[in-house]
Write a protein that holds these residues in place. Structure first.
Motif, PDB file in Angstrom:
ATOM      1  N   HIS A 613      39.725  33.420  39.063  1.00 35.99           N
ATOM      2  CA  HIS A 613      40.655  34.261  38.326  1.00 35.99           C
ATOM      3  C   HIS A 613      41.917  33.506  37.911  1.00 35.99           C
ATOM      4  N   LYS A 616      40.785  31.762  34.822  1.00 35.70           N
ATOM      5  CA  LYS A 616      40.603  32.769  33.786  1.00 35.70           C
ATOM      6  C   LYS A 616      41.961  33.225  33.231  1.00 35.70           C
ATOM      7  N   TYR A 632      33.990  38.145  28.762  1.00 42.18           N
ATOM      8  CA  TYR A 632      33.268  37.283  29.694  1.00 42.18           C
ATOM      9  C   TYR A 632      31.992  37.971  30.138  1.00 42.18           C
TER      10      TYR A 632
END
Length: 791
Positions: A613, A616, A632
């Motif tokens: 994350h 991301k 995604y």
């Protein structure tokens, strides 16, 4: 390349001094890297002849020599050189001579008087060889000044030549440039044909097409190959960086240095005939002159004798047919090989030869016959012999033919920024050996066959500029209105991407576009890889198909140097073989890798390692810069962790990948930390929607929180898409603020809590409006994902 000043001045008469000549060579593009003056201060150094040697009574390694110094008498010299022996002629420094910064004086060495010093080449500053005395020819006159005998002093220029100036890999070629730049006079080269005195000859066959269109050879019988190389030739070779070997070999080397044409000499008695040129056959073997036996490949040109390989064309001869001091009958060979047929072949074998160095860059196709005649004259004058007729095999249609080039007067003035007299332009071009014919617009110029680098008008302009002098061209600023192209607001510049990633603590890396095929195989990304025909090394043999392998390798090098928190990104190009063997497809891409702690070590919060994350979030911020949001989808790649990777989509189009490397790959790459990365195609990322001004709503927003229970396998991205579609235009923002698993939630499920921000631009929303949206959202989540409201 090393060039003797005396040798150069033999080809061009110029008033330039030594220093002016060095400056001129550099100014015209033949950069002088070093200038060594040889043989200065040898006033009291003469030729000495050792009459006898006896062992020193007090030292095992010293000898007491009686040396004939001519008019200076017979002197006693104590010498420790291993090659000192009776009958040897060597340099003798008399008392009072200055050698190597030391003044020679009479001395007693271990009780024995010494009246001078016998010298090595290194002690005299003539060569780097210090293994023994400098051996002079047996007929060197005792007592003669060494400087006169060796034609000293002299200067050796070490030139740094550019690959396009193949013609300057010879003394003759450099002379043309010097003549043009110094208003000197090039001296004609006397290469009169040597008439045949016998009928000895070898037939020649050509079977390599345009790659070997000319081959010239000549047999010389009755040669005394044991005679020493003339001292003047040996000295010129030595000053050119080549150690003399034997007369026949030295002559071929000498002709190559003077004219630029590589040659080879064969022992006629080891040949059967006819000679030929063809491409090698698979698995043929050849023993080279350096003692290395190689297995030939079909792309190598070979010289053949009765169809058996006896030499590697343009690179090196074979051991079986080499000449020696016992050779009586010799075959001289000079040929023209196309550069494309030689380029890369010697490097493929780990060889570097003077012949290959020249053929790779281009050798004058008109030189072979001249070189044969010149070498014949040198051999016959020094070693006797009866030359046979010159045999030539040629394919005229395959020889490169110079083409006329139009040099426009107006174009020359525009590019240089000054107007030169026609007479000066013609003088420069003719001094360089070019054929010049005046015409209405300027000149019709035909370059000589040795100038491979002259093909277009700009080449001629460059020749005029460098000979006239770059320092003589005025420095004038351009005038006129410059048109500035504004950057489009609909695209993000790559510099903005660089700055954004740098602001998020990433450092830019620049890697080679080629890498090891084994590395691609470890990543399972070798499909479509483009192999290099002429790689720098075996470890850099293919073009990269993705940026990540090279970027992760750079990350690994940083980890090996105790950098535990690494953030790298790269913008570069990848290459994949085109369909049906077509041209490679090039794609601009952006990639980033990270490992270690999520934040730099600090006291304000607990240390935490980076996870999916975090990366991301960096990628989402990059997408926000481009005015878009990315989607995604879980995706299993061969090199990726199966549960921590996803494909990246923009507007429904797959543009890349993000995730963690597979543990097996990390282990194969010797990485002991978790490595995360992403790689995207650059072009789909750059478009940015045009910003549009919009009034802010004057009415209040309403927030409703929903907590739903769904199956663990349902991703948030799917739920988000459903909510946005069901809520309609009233939904202004949506974000998830809680994820829960545990007591009260069924095994295999998860609870997600989300906030819906609703607002209208024209009125205040009522409870009925809000409840309608929430009801629609709950129904859609239940219908499409089996979600239920958490109780």
């Amino acid at each position: 390349m090393k060039v003797s000043e005396q040798w150069l001045r033999q080809h061009v008469h110029t008033p330039a001094t030594r220093a002016q000549l060095a400056d001129t060579l550099t100014a015209i593009g033949l950069e002088v890297e070093d200038m060594a003056v040889l043989g200065e201060g040898l006033d009291r150094v003469v030729v000495g002849r050792i009459l006898e040697c006896s062992r020193h009574p007090e030292a095992d390694r010293l000898q007491v020599c009686r040396v004939d110094a001519g008019v200076h008498g017979v002197l006693q010299i104590v010498c420790g050189a291993p090659n000192a022996r009776a009958g040897l002629a060597a340099p003798l420094a008399l008392i009072g001579a200055n050698v190597g910064g030391m003044t020679i004086k009479a001395a007693r060495l271990r009780g024995v008087e010494s009246q001078g010093m016998l010298c090595s080449a290194r002690e005299l500053g003539l060569d780097a060889d210090a293994s023994g005395l400098l051996e002079l020819p047996a007929d060197a006159p005792a007592g003669a000044p060494l400087a006169d005998y060796l034609n000293l002093p002299d200067t050796v220029f070490t030139l740094k030549l550019t690959p396009n100036r193949a013609d300057c890999f010879s003394v003759r070629g450099i002379a043309f440039d010097v003549a043009a730049a110094t208003a000197g006079q090039i001296q004609p080269l006397a290469l009169a044909a040597v008439p045949p005195q016998s009928e000895a000859a070898l037939a020649v066959t050509l079977q390599a097409g345009a790659d070997a269109p000319r081959f010239v050879c000549r047999v010389i019988e009755g040669v005394d190959a044991a005679v020493p190389t003339p001292v003047w030739m040996a000295e010129r070779l030595r000053r050119s960086g080549i150690r003399p070997i034997s007369l026949l070999v030295d002559v071929t080397q000498y002709v190559m240095l003077e004219l630029g044409q590589p040659m080879h000499a064969y022992d006629r008695d080891r040949l059967t005939g006819p000679l030929g040129v063809r491409y090698a056959r698979p698995d043929e073997r050849l023993l080279l002159l350096n003692g290395e036996q190689i297995t030939l490949e079909p792309q190598f040109l070979v010289i053949t004798d009765a169809d058996r390989p006896v030499g590697l064309a343009g690179i090196m001869g074979g051991e079986d047919t080499k000449v020696s001091t016992t050779t009586r009958n010799v075959v001289l060979e000079a040929a023209h090989f196309a550069p494309a047929a030689i380029i890369g072949r010697s490097r493929r074998l780990g060889l570097h030869t003077d012949a290959a160095h020249r053929f790779e860059r281009g050798v004058d196709p008109a030189l072979p016959q001249q070189a044969i005649e010149y070498a014949t004259r040198l051999i016959v004058d020094a070693a006797g012999g009866r030359p046979g007729p010159v045999v030539e095999a040629v394919q005229p249609e395959a020889l490169p033919a110079p083409r006329p080039i139009l040099l426009r007067r107006a174009r020359l003035a525009r590019v240089l920024g000054l107007t030169l007299d026609d007479a000066e332009v013609e003088r420069i071009l003719r001094a360089l050996g070019l054929t010049v014919e005046a015409c209405a617009d300027g000149w019709q110029v035909t370059p000589p066959s040795r100038r491979f680098d002259l093909a277009i008008e700009e080449d001629l302009i460059e020749e005029v500029a460098r000979i006239h002098g770059y320092d003589a061209i005025p420095a004038t600023l351009p005038v006129g209105a410059a048109r500035i192209n504004a950057r489009s607001e609909t695209r993000v510049g790559v510099e903005e991407l660089r700055r954004h990633l740098a602001a998020r603590e990433y450092l830019e890396a620049i890697n080679f576009a080629f890498l090891d095929a084994a590395l691609l195989a470890a990543w399972q990304l070798e499909a479509g890889a483009v192999a290099l025909a002429n790689p720098l090394s075996a470890e850099l043999g293919v073009m990269r198909t993705r940026l990540l392998p090279g970027l992760v390798a750079a990350l690994g090098r940083n980890l090996a140097r105790q950098q535990t928190r690494v953030r790298l990104f790269e913008l570069g190009r990848t290459f994949v073989q085109g369909a049906d063997g077509g041209a490679p497809v090039e794609t601009d891409r952006i990639a980033a890798v990270a490992c270690g702690l999520a934040r730099a070590e600090q006291w304000g919060e607990p240390a935490r390692r980076i996870d999916f994350h975090d990366l991301k979030g960096d990628l989402d911020s990059l997408a926000a810069l481009c005015g878009t949001r990315l989607d995604y989808r879980p995706l299993a790649m061969p090199f990726a962790h199966p549960g921590r990777s996803a494909e990246v989509l923009r507007d429904g189009q797959v543009i890349g990948w993000i995730g963690q490397l597979h543990p097996r790959l990390q282990q194969a790459l010797s990485l002991d930390v978790e490595v995360y990365g992403f790689e995207l195609a650059l072009a789909p990322l750059l478009p940015r929607p045009l910003p549009r001004a919009q009034a802010l709503s004057r009415f209040p927003a309403v927030r409703r929180d929903l907590a739903v229970v769904v199956a663990e396998s349902v991703p948030w991205a799917a739920l988000e898409a459903t909510v946005r579609a069901a809520a309609g235009p009233l939904l202004q923002a949506l974000h998830v603020f809680d994820r829960y698993q545990g007591k009260g939630v069924e095994t295999g499920c998860k609870s997600l809590a989300m906030a819906l921000i609703l607002q209208d631009e024209s009125r205040t929303l009522t409870d009925r409006d809000v409840d309608a949206v929430v009801t629609a959202v709950v129904a859609a989540l239940g219908r499409e994902h089996g979600a239920v409201i958490r109780s």
